[in-house]
Enzyme design. Structure first.
Site, PDB file in Angstrom:
ATOM      1  N   ASP A 120      -6.608   4.209  -4.505  1.00 55.47           N
ATOM      2  CA  ASP A 120      -7.231   4.074  -3.437  1.00 55.47           C
ATOM      3  C   ASP A 120      -7.869   5.336  -3.434  1.00 55.47           C
ATOM      4  OD1 ASP A 120      -7.814   2.474  -1.144  1.00 55.47           O
ATOM      5  OD2 ASP A 120      -7.535   4.805  -0.109  1.00 55.47           O
ATOM      6  N   LYS A 148       0.977  -1.258  -0.402  1.00 52.89           N
ATOM      7  CA  LYS A 148      -0.066   0.089  -0.050  1.00 52.89           C
ATOM      8  C   LYS A 148       1.028   1.763   0.074  1.00 52.89           C
ATOM      9  CE  LYS A 148      -4.669   1.157   0.377  1.00 52.89           C
ATOM     10  NZ  LYS A 148      -5.350   0.198  -0.577  1.00 52.89           N
TER      11      LYS A 148
END
Ligand code: NDP
Length: 439
Positions: A154, A114
Protein backbone atom coordinates in the site's frame (compact mmCIF):
# COMPACT_ATOMS: atom_id res chain seq x y z
CA UNK A 1 -22.26 4.29 19.53
CA UNK A 2 -18.70 5.66 19.19
CA UNK A 3 -16.66 3.63 21.65
CA UNK A 4 -13.33 5.02 20.32
CA UNK A 5 -14.20 8.63 19.40
CA UNK A 6 -10.63 9.45 18.34
CA UNK A 7 -10.95 7.07 15.39
CA UNK A 8 -12.38 9.68 13.01
CA UNK A 9 -11.44 8.02 9.72
CA UNK A 10 -12.92 4.72 10.90
CA UNK A 11 -16.23 6.36 11.82
CA UNK A 12 -16.27 8.26 8.52
CA UNK A 13 -15.99 4.95 6.63
CA UNK A 14 -18.61 3.28 8.86
CA UNK A 15 -21.10 6.13 8.43
CA UNK A 16 -20.83 5.97 4.66
CA UNK A 17 -21.51 2.24 4.65
CA UNK A 18 -24.33 2.30 7.17
CA UNK A 19 -26.13 5.05 5.31
CA UNK A 20 -26.09 2.97 2.11
CA UNK A 21 -27.23 -0.16 3.90
CA UNK A 22 -30.40 1.36 5.38
CA UNK A 23 -32.71 0.28 2.50
CA UNK A 24 -31.33 -3.28 2.58
CA UNK A 25 -31.68 -3.63 6.36
CA UNK A 26 -35.27 -2.42 6.10
CA UNK A 27 -36.11 -4.95 3.41
CA UNK A 28 -34.27 -7.88 5.03
CA UNK A 29 -34.79 -8.17 8.80
CA UNK A 30 -32.50 -11.25 8.95
CA UNK A 31 -29.38 -9.05 9.05
CA UNK A 32 -30.61 -7.33 12.23
CA UNK A 33 -31.76 -10.62 13.76
CA UNK A 34 -28.24 -11.99 13.36
CA UNK A 35 -26.62 -8.76 14.70
CA UNK A 36 -24.51 -8.59 11.56
CA UNK A 37 -23.71 -4.88 11.88
CA UNK A 38 -22.56 -5.19 15.50
CA UNK A 39 -20.37 -8.18 14.61
CA UNK A 40 -18.97 -6.59 11.45
CA UNK A 41 -17.90 -3.41 13.22
CA UNK A 42 -15.73 -5.32 15.69
CA UNK A 43 -12.53 -6.67 14.10
CA UNK A 44 -11.92 -10.38 14.66
CA UNK A 45 -8.40 -9.54 15.86
CA UNK A 46 -6.17 -6.44 16.20
CA UNK A 47 -2.45 -6.74 16.68
CA UNK A 48 -0.20 -3.83 17.75
CA UNK A 49 3.50 -4.27 18.20
CA UNK A 50 6.82 -2.56 18.75
CA UNK A 51 9.17 -2.31 15.77
CA UNK A 52 12.70 -1.51 16.97
CA UNK A 53 15.46 -1.02 14.39
CA UNK A 54 18.89 0.54 14.09
CA UNK A 55 19.46 3.50 11.74
CA UNK A 56 22.62 4.19 9.71
CA UNK A 57 24.08 6.26 12.56
CA UNK A 58 23.78 3.28 14.92
CA UNK A 59 20.87 4.88 16.80
CA UNK A 60 17.94 2.73 17.92
CA UNK A 61 14.59 3.83 16.49
CA UNK A 62 11.17 2.57 17.55
CA UNK A 63 7.96 2.52 15.51
CA UNK A 64 4.45 1.22 16.07
CA UNK A 65 3.35 -1.76 13.93
CA UNK A 66 -0.25 -2.83 13.26
CA UNK A 67 -2.15 -5.69 11.67
CA UNK A 68 -5.90 -5.78 11.81
CA UNK A 69 -7.62 -9.04 10.89
CA UNK A 70 -11.10 -7.70 10.36
CA UNK A 71 -13.25 -10.38 8.81
CA UNK A 72 -12.60 -13.88 7.50
CA UNK A 73 -16.11 -14.91 6.44
CA UNK A 74 -15.15 -15.17 2.77
CA UNK A 75 -11.52 -16.29 2.98
CA UNK A 76 -8.12 -15.56 4.52
CA UNK A 77 -7.60 -11.95 5.66
CA UNK A 78 -6.26 -9.95 2.74
CA UNK A 79 -5.16 -6.32 2.54
CA UNK A 80 -2.06 -4.17 2.24
CA UNK A 81 0.57 -2.81 4.59
CA UNK A 82 1.04 0.97 4.73
CA UNK A 83 4.27 2.62 5.90
CA UNK A 84 3.61 6.32 6.48
CA UNK A 85 4.05 8.62 9.49
CA UNK A 86 0.28 9.24 9.64
CA UNK A 87 -0.54 5.54 10.25
CA UNK A 88 -2.46 4.99 13.50
CA UNK A 89 -5.20 2.69 14.85
CA UNK A 90 -7.96 4.71 13.17
CA UNK A 91 -6.36 4.71 9.71
CA UNK A 92 -5.60 0.98 9.79
CA UNK A 93 -9.10 0.27 11.05
CA UNK A 94 -10.85 2.34 8.35
CA UNK A 95 -8.73 0.70 5.66
CA UNK A 96 -9.41 -2.78 7.05
CA UNK A 97 -13.14 -2.10 7.26
CA UNK A 98 -13.33 -0.87 3.64
CA UNK A 99 -11.26 -3.86 2.56
CA UNK A 100 -13.93 -6.33 3.74
CA UNK A 101 -16.50 -4.99 1.26
CA UNK A 102 -14.02 -4.36 -1.53
CA UNK A 103 -12.76 -7.92 -1.34
CA UNK A 104 -16.31 -9.27 -1.23
CA UNK A 105 -17.16 -7.24 -4.35
CA UNK A 106 -14.42 -8.95 -6.34
CA UNK A 107 -16.37 -12.20 -5.94
CA UNK A 108 -13.12 -13.96 -4.97
CA UNK A 109 -12.51 -15.96 -1.76
CA UNK A 110 -10.74 -13.32 0.35
CA UNK A 111 -11.55 -11.79 3.74
CA UNK A 112 -10.59 -8.28 4.89
CA UNK A 113 -7.46 -7.09 6.72
CA UNK A 114 -4.94 -4.26 6.73
CA UNK A 115 -1.76 -3.25 8.49
CA UNK A 116 1.26 -1.02 8.54
CA UNK A 117 3.47 1.17 10.66
CA UNK A 118 4.00 4.84 11.44
CA UNK A 119 7.39 4.55 9.74
CA UNK A 120 8.41 7.22 7.23
CA UNK A 121 10.36 5.68 4.33
CA UNK A 122 11.22 9.13 2.94
CA UNK A 123 14.92 9.91 3.11
CA UNK A 124 15.81 6.46 4.48
CA UNK A 125 18.64 4.46 2.92
CA UNK A 126 18.01 1.06 1.36
CA UNK A 127 19.75 -0.59 4.32
CA UNK A 128 17.49 1.23 6.79
CA UNK A 129 14.38 0.17 4.86
CA UNK A 130 15.65 -3.42 4.93
CA UNK A 131 16.34 -3.40 8.68
CA UNK A 132 12.95 -1.88 9.38
CA UNK A 133 11.17 -4.49 7.21
CA UNK A 134 13.07 -7.32 8.91
CA UNK A 135 12.10 -6.09 12.36
CA UNK A 136 8.47 -5.60 11.30
CA UNK A 137 8.28 -9.16 9.94
CA UNK A 138 9.97 -10.62 13.01
CA UNK A 139 6.71 -9.99 14.87
CA UNK A 140 4.23 -10.16 11.98
CA UNK A 141 5.23 -13.66 10.85
CA UNK A 142 3.50 -15.21 13.90
CA UNK A 143 0.14 -13.96 12.70
CA UNK A 144 0.15 -14.55 8.94
CA UNK A 145 0.21 -17.51 6.54
CA UNK A 146 -0.94 -18.40 3.03
CA UNK A 147 -4.30 -19.69 4.35
CA UNK A 148 -4.59 -17.31 7.30
CA UNK A 149 -3.64 -13.76 6.41
CA UNK A 150 -1.88 -12.61 3.24
CA UNK A 151 -0.61 -8.98 3.34
CA UNK A 152 0.34 -6.91 0.26
CA UNK A 153 1.65 -3.39 -0.42
CA UNK A 154 0.00 0.00 0.00
CA UNK A 155 1.36 3.53 0.50
CA UNK A 156 5.13 3.30 1.14
CA UNK A 157 5.23 -0.46 0.53
CA UNK A 158 6.16 -1.53 -3.00
CA UNK A 159 8.12 -4.37 -4.58
CA UNK A 160 11.34 -3.45 -2.71
CA UNK A 161 9.69 -3.58 0.73
CA UNK A 162 7.72 -6.77 -0.11
CA UNK A 163 11.07 -8.32 -1.06
CA UNK A 164 12.69 -7.52 2.29
CA UNK A 165 9.58 -8.62 4.20
CA UNK A 166 9.40 -11.91 2.32
CA UNK A 167 13.12 -12.62 2.78
CA UNK A 168 12.75 -12.30 6.55
CA UNK A 169 9.54 -14.38 6.64
CA UNK A 170 11.25 -17.19 4.74
CA UNK A 171 14.23 -17.13 7.09
CA UNK A 172 11.96 -17.33 10.14
CA UNK A 173 9.60 -20.11 9.02
CA UNK A 174 11.89 -21.98 6.63
CA UNK A 175 9.18 -22.20 3.98
CA UNK A 176 8.71 -20.59 0.59
CA UNK A 177 5.00 -19.96 0.48
CA UNK A 178 2.54 -17.43 -0.90
CA UNK A 179 2.27 -15.41 2.29
CA UNK A 180 2.63 -11.98 0.65
CA UNK A 181 1.44 -10.64 -2.69
CA UNK A 182 3.01 -7.93 -4.82
CA UNK A 183 6.21 -9.97 -4.95
CA UNK A 184 8.78 -9.50 -7.70
CA UNK A 185 7.87 -11.50 -10.81
CA UNK A 186 11.30 -13.16 -10.54
CA UNK A 187 10.19 -15.20 -7.52
CA UNK A 188 6.45 -15.75 -7.37
CA UNK A 189 4.88 -12.39 -8.13
CA UNK A 190 2.04 -12.26 -10.64
CA UNK A 191 2.41 -10.54 -13.97
CA UNK A 192 0.58 -7.22 -13.86
CA UNK A 193 0.17 -7.05 -10.06
CA UNK A 194 2.14 -3.79 -9.95
CA UNK A 195 -0.06 -2.26 -12.64
CA UNK A 196 -3.34 -3.82 -11.53
CA UNK A 197 -4.87 -1.15 -9.28
CA UNK A 198 -4.27 1.66 -11.79
CA UNK A 199 -5.21 -0.42 -14.83
CA UNK A 200 -8.32 -1.72 -13.04
CA UNK A 201 -9.35 1.79 -12.08
CA UNK A 202 -9.20 2.90 -15.72
CA UNK A 203 -11.13 -0.19 -16.84
CA UNK A 204 -13.77 0.72 -14.28
CA UNK A 205 -13.92 4.30 -15.62
CA UNK A 206 -14.22 2.94 -19.15
CA UNK A 207 -17.20 0.78 -18.14
CA UNK A 208 -18.87 3.78 -16.49
CA UNK A 209 -18.34 6.08 -19.46
CA UNK A 210 -19.27 3.53 -22.10
CA UNK A 211 -22.56 3.01 -20.29
CA UNK A 212 -23.19 6.70 -20.99
CA UNK A 213 -22.31 6.35 -24.69
CA UNK A 214 -18.88 7.86 -24.29
CA UNK A 215 -15.38 6.49 -23.69
CA UNK A 216 -11.99 7.70 -22.54
CA UNK A 217 -10.58 8.69 -25.90
CA UNK A 218 -9.37 12.32 -25.99
CA UNK A 219 -10.47 12.93 -22.41
CA UNK A 220 -8.36 15.33 -20.33
CA UNK A 221 -7.61 13.72 -16.98
CA UNK A 222 -6.29 14.78 -13.56
CA UNK A 223 -4.53 12.04 -11.58
CA UNK A 224 -3.46 12.94 -8.05
CA UNK A 225 -0.41 11.25 -6.52
CA UNK A 226 2.55 9.83 -8.43
CA UNK A 227 2.90 6.48 -6.69
CA UNK A 228 1.92 3.00 -7.74
CA UNK A 229 -1.77 3.65 -8.37
CA UNK A 230 -1.30 7.04 -10.05
CA UNK A 231 1.49 5.91 -12.39
CA UNK A 232 -0.38 2.90 -13.77
CA UNK A 233 -3.63 4.84 -14.00
CA UNK A 234 -1.80 7.31 -16.25
CA UNK A 235 -0.20 4.50 -18.26
CA UNK A 236 -3.55 2.88 -19.08
CA UNK A 237 -5.13 6.28 -19.79
CA UNK A 238 -2.51 6.91 -22.46
CA UNK A 239 -3.07 3.43 -23.90
CA UNK A 240 -6.77 4.17 -24.25
CA UNK A 241 -6.21 7.53 -25.93
CA UNK A 242 -6.82 9.83 -22.97
CA UNK A 243 -4.46 12.58 -21.79
CA UNK A 244 -3.41 12.99 -18.15
CA UNK A 245 -2.40 16.65 -17.73
CA UNK A 246 -1.63 16.80 -14.00
CA UNK A 247 -0.28 14.68 -11.15
CA UNK A 248 1.13 15.40 -7.68
CA UNK A 249 3.06 14.24 -4.66
CA UNK A 250 2.85 15.34 -1.06
CA UNK A 251 4.99 18.42 -1.78
CA UNK A 252 3.30 19.81 -4.88
CA UNK A 253 1.45 19.50 -8.18
CA UNK A 254 2.67 19.31 -11.77
CA UNK A 255 0.48 20.63 -14.58
CA UNK A 256 1.66 19.91 -18.12
CA UNK A 257 -0.69 20.96 -20.91
CA UNK A 258 0.91 18.71 -23.53
CA UNK A 259 0.39 15.67 -21.29
CA UNK A 260 2.40 14.26 -18.36
CA UNK A 261 5.74 12.69 -19.38
CA UNK A 262 5.18 9.33 -17.74
CA UNK A 263 8.66 7.92 -18.34
CA UNK A 264 10.07 10.88 -16.47
CA UNK A 265 7.62 10.46 -13.55
CA UNK A 266 8.60 6.77 -13.32
CA UNK A 267 12.28 7.69 -13.34
CA UNK A 268 11.80 10.29 -10.58
CA UNK A 269 9.46 8.27 -8.33
CA UNK A 270 10.23 4.60 -9.00
CA UNK A 271 13.96 4.72 -9.68
CA UNK A 272 15.31 7.77 -7.85
CA UNK A 273 12.64 7.90 -5.09
CA UNK A 274 12.89 11.68 -5.48
CA UNK A 275 10.53 14.67 -5.49
CA UNK A 276 8.15 15.50 -8.33
CA UNK A 277 9.35 19.13 -8.35
CA UNK A 278 12.36 17.82 -10.34
CA UNK A 279 10.01 17.28 -13.31
CA UNK A 280 10.39 20.95 -14.31
CA UNK A 281 14.18 20.58 -14.64
CA UNK A 282 13.42 18.59 -17.80
CA UNK A 283 10.19 20.30 -18.92
CA UNK A 284 10.36 24.05 -18.61
CA UNK A 285 6.87 24.41 -20.08
CA UNK A 286 5.34 22.44 -17.16
CA UNK A 287 4.00 24.25 -14.09
CA UNK A 288 4.88 23.20 -10.53
CA UNK A 289 2.80 24.49 -7.62
CA UNK A 290 4.32 23.87 -4.21
CA UNK A 291 1.99 22.80 -1.39
CA UNK A 292 2.58 26.13 0.41
CA UNK A 293 0.97 27.89 -2.57
CA UNK A 294 -2.16 25.70 -2.75
CA UNK A 295 -5.56 27.40 -2.40
CA UNK A 296 -6.49 27.69 1.28
CA UNK A 297 -9.65 25.64 0.87
CA UNK A 298 -8.25 22.61 -0.96
CA UNK A 299 -5.79 20.99 -3.35
CA UNK A 300 -4.29 22.63 -6.44
CA UNK A 301 -4.76 19.65 -8.74
CA UNK A 302 -8.56 19.82 -8.68
CA UNK A 303 -8.50 23.44 -9.88
CA UNK A 304 -7.56 22.52 -13.47
CA UNK A 305 -10.09 21.91 -16.23
CA UNK A 306 -10.64 18.25 -17.01
CA UNK A 307 -13.18 15.68 -18.15
CA UNK A 308 -12.27 12.96 -15.66
CA UNK A 309 -10.63 13.16 -12.22
CA UNK A 310 -8.82 10.23 -10.62
CA UNK A 311 -7.89 10.88 -6.97
CA UNK A 312 -5.10 8.30 -6.50
CA UNK A 313 -3.05 9.62 -3.55
CA UNK A 314 -4.62 9.35 -0.10
CA UNK A 315 -7.75 9.68 2.07
CA UNK A 316 -9.70 12.96 2.20
CA UNK A 317 -7.66 14.62 -0.54
CA UNK A 318 -10.69 15.98 -2.41
CA UNK A 319 -13.13 18.12 -0.39
CA UNK A 320 -16.36 19.95 -1.24
CA UNK A 321 -14.50 23.08 -2.47
CA UNK A 322 -12.38 20.93 -4.78
CA UNK A 323 -15.55 19.17 -5.96
CA UNK A 324 -17.20 22.52 -6.65
CA UNK A 325 -14.25 23.62 -8.81
CA UNK A 326 -14.25 20.36 -10.75
CA UNK A 327 -17.98 20.71 -11.39
CA UNK A 328 -17.66 24.35 -12.50
CA UNK A 329 -14.98 23.19 -14.94
CA UNK A 330 -17.35 20.59 -16.40
CA UNK A 331 -15.96 17.31 -15.00
CA UNK A 332 -17.90 14.32 -16.38
CA UNK A 333 -16.67 11.57 -14.07
CA UNK A 334 -14.74 11.13 -10.82
CA UNK A 335 -13.18 7.73 -10.20
CA UNK A 336 -11.47 6.92 -6.89
CA UNK A 337 -8.13 5.13 -7.26
CA UNK A 338 -7.21 5.77 -3.61
CA UNK A 339 -9.14 4.62 -0.55
CA UNK A 340 -11.72 7.20 0.62
CA UNK A 341 -10.04 10.14 -1.19
CA UNK A 342 -13.29 12.13 -1.49
CA UNK A 343 -14.95 13.54 1.60
CA UNK A 344 -18.64 12.77 2.13
CA UNK A 345 -19.58 16.38 1.25
CA UNK A 346 -17.67 16.13 -2.03
CA UNK A 347 -19.46 12.87 -2.91
CA UNK A 348 -22.84 14.43 -2.06
CA UNK A 349 -22.10 17.24 -4.53
CA UNK A 350 -21.15 14.85 -7.33
CA UNK A 351 -24.29 12.79 -6.74
CA UNK A 352 -26.50 15.92 -6.59
CA UNK A 353 -25.09 17.16 -9.90
CA UNK A 354 -25.44 13.69 -11.44
CA UNK A 355 -21.73 13.46 -12.20
CA UNK A 356 -20.60 9.86 -12.68
CA UNK A 357 -18.90 8.74 -9.47
CA UNK A 358 -16.91 5.52 -9.09
CA UNK A 359 -16.31 4.70 -5.40
CA UNK A 360 -12.84 3.39 -4.45
CA UNK A 361 -14.19 0.18 -3.02
CA UNK A 362 -15.26 -0.81 -6.50
CA UNK A 363 -12.93 1.18 -8.75
CA UNK A 364 -9.64 0.29 -7.05
CA UNK A 365 -10.46 -3.38 -6.38
CA UNK A 366 -8.34 -4.51 -9.34
CA UNK A 367 -5.23 -4.53 -7.12
CA UNK A 368 -6.55 -6.90 -4.52
CA UNK A 369 -8.25 -9.02 -7.17
CA UNK A 370 -4.91 -9.52 -8.92
CA UNK A 371 -3.33 -10.29 -5.55
CA UNK A 372 -5.82 -13.11 -5.24
CA UNK A 373 -4.78 -14.28 -8.72
CA UNK A 374 -1.19 -14.24 -7.40
CA UNK A 375 -2.28 -16.44 -4.46
CA UNK A 376 -3.96 -18.85 -6.89
CA UNK A 377 -0.78 -19.06 -9.02
CA UNK A 378 1.41 -19.61 -5.94
CA UNK A 379 -0.88 -22.31 -4.53
CA UNK A 380 -0.90 -24.21 -7.81
CA UNK A 381 2.78 -23.51 -8.54
CA UNK A 382 1.94 -22.04 -11.91
CA UNK A 383 2.50 -18.77 -13.67
CA UNK A 384 0.09 -16.98 -15.95
CA UNK A 385 1.08 -14.69 -18.80
CA UNK A 386 0.44 -10.97 -18.77
CA UNK A 387 -2.37 -11.40 -21.32
CA UNK A 388 -4.06 -14.08 -19.21
CA UNK A 389 -3.98 -11.88 -16.10
CA UNK A 390 -5.11 -8.80 -18.03
CA UNK A 391 -8.07 -10.66 -19.47
CA UNK A 392 -9.14 -11.77 -15.99
CA UNK A 393 -8.63 -8.27 -14.58
CA UNK A 394 -10.84 -6.73 -17.28
CA UNK A 395 -13.46 -9.36 -16.66
CA UNK A 396 -13.40 -8.78 -12.88
CA UNK A 397 -13.68 -4.98 -13.26
CA UNK A 398 -16.64 -5.36 -15.61
CA UNK A 399 -18.31 -7.75 -13.17
CA UNK A 400 -17.77 -5.36 -10.25
CA UNK A 401 -19.20 -2.47 -12.26
CA UNK A 402 -22.25 -4.49 -13.35
CA UNK A 403 -22.82 -5.77 -9.83
CA UNK A 404 -22.72 -2.27 -8.32
CA UNK A 405 -24.89 -0.83 -11.10
CA UNK A 406 -27.52 -3.61 -10.96
CA UNK A 407 -27.70 -3.47 -7.16
CA UNK A 408 -28.17 0.32 -7.31
CA UNK A 409 -31.04 -0.22 -9.78
CA UNK A 410 -32.58 -2.93 -7.57
CA UNK A 411 -32.80 -0.32 -4.78
CA UNK A 412 -34.22 2.40 -7.07
CA UNK A 413 -31.09 4.55 -6.97
CA UNK A 414 -29.65 3.80 -10.42
CA UNK A 415 -27.08 6.61 -10.24
CA UNK A 416 -25.56 5.63 -6.92
CA UNK A 417 -22.68 3.22 -7.45
CA UNK A 418 -21.76 3.99 -3.82
CA UNK A 419 -24.98 2.43 -2.61
CA UNK A 420 -24.77 -0.39 -5.16
CA UNK A 421 -21.18 -1.30 -4.27
CA UNK A 422 -21.79 -1.15 -0.52
CA UNK A 423 -24.91 -3.30 -0.61
CA UNK A 424 -23.49 -5.84 -3.09
CA UNK A 425 -20.32 -6.30 -0.97
CA UNK A 426 -22.17 -6.36 2.34
CA UNK A 427 -24.70 -8.97 1.22
CA UNK A 428 -21.98 -11.47 0.35
CA UNK A 429 -20.15 -11.08 3.65
CA UNK A 430 -23.30 -10.99 5.76
CA UNK A 431 -24.80 -14.11 4.16
CA UNK A 432 -21.54 -16.00 4.68
CA UNK A 433 -21.48 -14.90 8.34
CA UNK A 434 -25.02 -16.13 8.88
CA UNK A 435 -24.21 -19.51 7.32
CA UNK A 436 -21.12 -19.88 9.56
CA UNK A 437 -23.03 -19.28 12.81
CA UNK A 438 -22.17 -17.02 15.74
CA UNK A 439 -18.38 -16.90 15.69
P1 NDP B 1 2.38 5.01 -3.07
O1 NDP B 1 3.11 5.12 -1.80
O2 NDP B 1 2.96 4.24 -4.18
O3 NDP B 1 2.01 6.46 -3.62
C1 NDP B 1 1.30 7.40 -2.89
C2 NDP B 1 1.41 8.70 -3.65
O4 NDP B 1 0.52 9.66 -3.12
C3 NDP B 1 2.81 9.28 -3.57
O5 NDP B 1 3.09 9.92 -4.78
C4 NDP B 1 2.66 10.31 -2.45
O6 NDP B 1 3.58 11.38 -2.50
C5 NDP B 1 1.29 10.81 -2.76
N1 NDP B 1 0.66 11.48 -1.66
C6 NDP B 1 0.53 11.08 -0.39
N2 NDP B 1 -0.13 12.00 0.31
C7 NDP B 1 -0.42 12.99 -0.57
C8 NDP B 1 -1.11 14.22 -0.48
N3 NDP B 1 -1.61 14.63 0.67
N4 NDP B 1 -1.22 14.99 -1.59
C9 NDP B 1 -0.70 14.58 -2.77
N5 NDP B 1 -0.05 13.42 -2.91
C10 NDP B 1 0.09 12.66 -1.83
O7 NDP B 1 0.92 4.42 -2.68
P2 NDP B 1 -0.15 3.74 -3.63
O8 NDP B 1 -0.14 4.38 -4.95
O9 NDP B 1 0.00 2.28 -3.52
O10 NDP B 1 -1.52 4.11 -2.87
C11 NDP B 1 -2.26 5.28 -3.14
C12 NDP B 1 -3.69 5.11 -2.66
O11 NDP B 1 -4.29 4.00 -3.33
C13 NDP B 1 -3.85 4.82 -1.17
O12 NDP B 1 -5.07 5.38 -0.73
C14 NDP B 1 -3.96 3.30 -1.13
O13 NDP B 1 -4.62 2.85 0.03
C15 NDP B 1 -4.80 3.07 -2.37
N6 NDP B 1 -4.76 1.72 -2.92
C16 NDP B 1 -3.56 1.15 -3.28
C17 NDP B 1 -3.54 -0.12 -3.83
C18 NDP B 1 -2.29 -0.73 -4.34
O14 NDP B 1 -2.38 -1.79 -4.96
N7 NDP B 1 -1.12 -0.14 -4.16
C19 NDP B 1 -4.79 -0.92 -3.94
C20 NDP B 1 -5.98 -0.19 -3.63
C21 NDP B 1 -5.94 1.06 -3.10
P3 NDP B 1 5.04 11.27 -1.84
O15 NDP B 1 5.86 10.58 -2.88
O16 NDP B 1 5.38 12.68 -1.61
O17 NDP B 1 4.87 10.48 -0.58
Amino acid sequence: KKTSPAQTEFYQAVEEILESLAPLLEKNPKYRQHSIIERLLEPERQIMFRVPWVDDDGKIQVNKGYRIEFNSALGPYKGGLRFHPSVNASIVKFLGFEQIFKNALTGLPIGGGKGGANFDPKGKSDAEIMRFCQSFMTELHRHIGPNTDVPAGDIGVGTREIGYLFGQYKRLVNRFDGVLTGKSTLWGGSALRKEATGFGCVYFAQNMLEDEDSGLENKRCLVSGSGNVAIYTMEKLYELGAKPVACSDSNGTIYHEQGIDLDLVKEIKEVRHARLSEYCDTHEDAEFTAREDYPEDGEQIWRYKADVAFPCATQNELNEHDAQCLLENGVKAVVEGANMPCTQKAIDLFVEQRTLFGPGKAANAGGVATSQLEMAQNASMTRWTQDEVDEQLQCIMRRIYNDAKQTAEEFDQPNSLVLGANIAGFRRVADAMIEQGVV
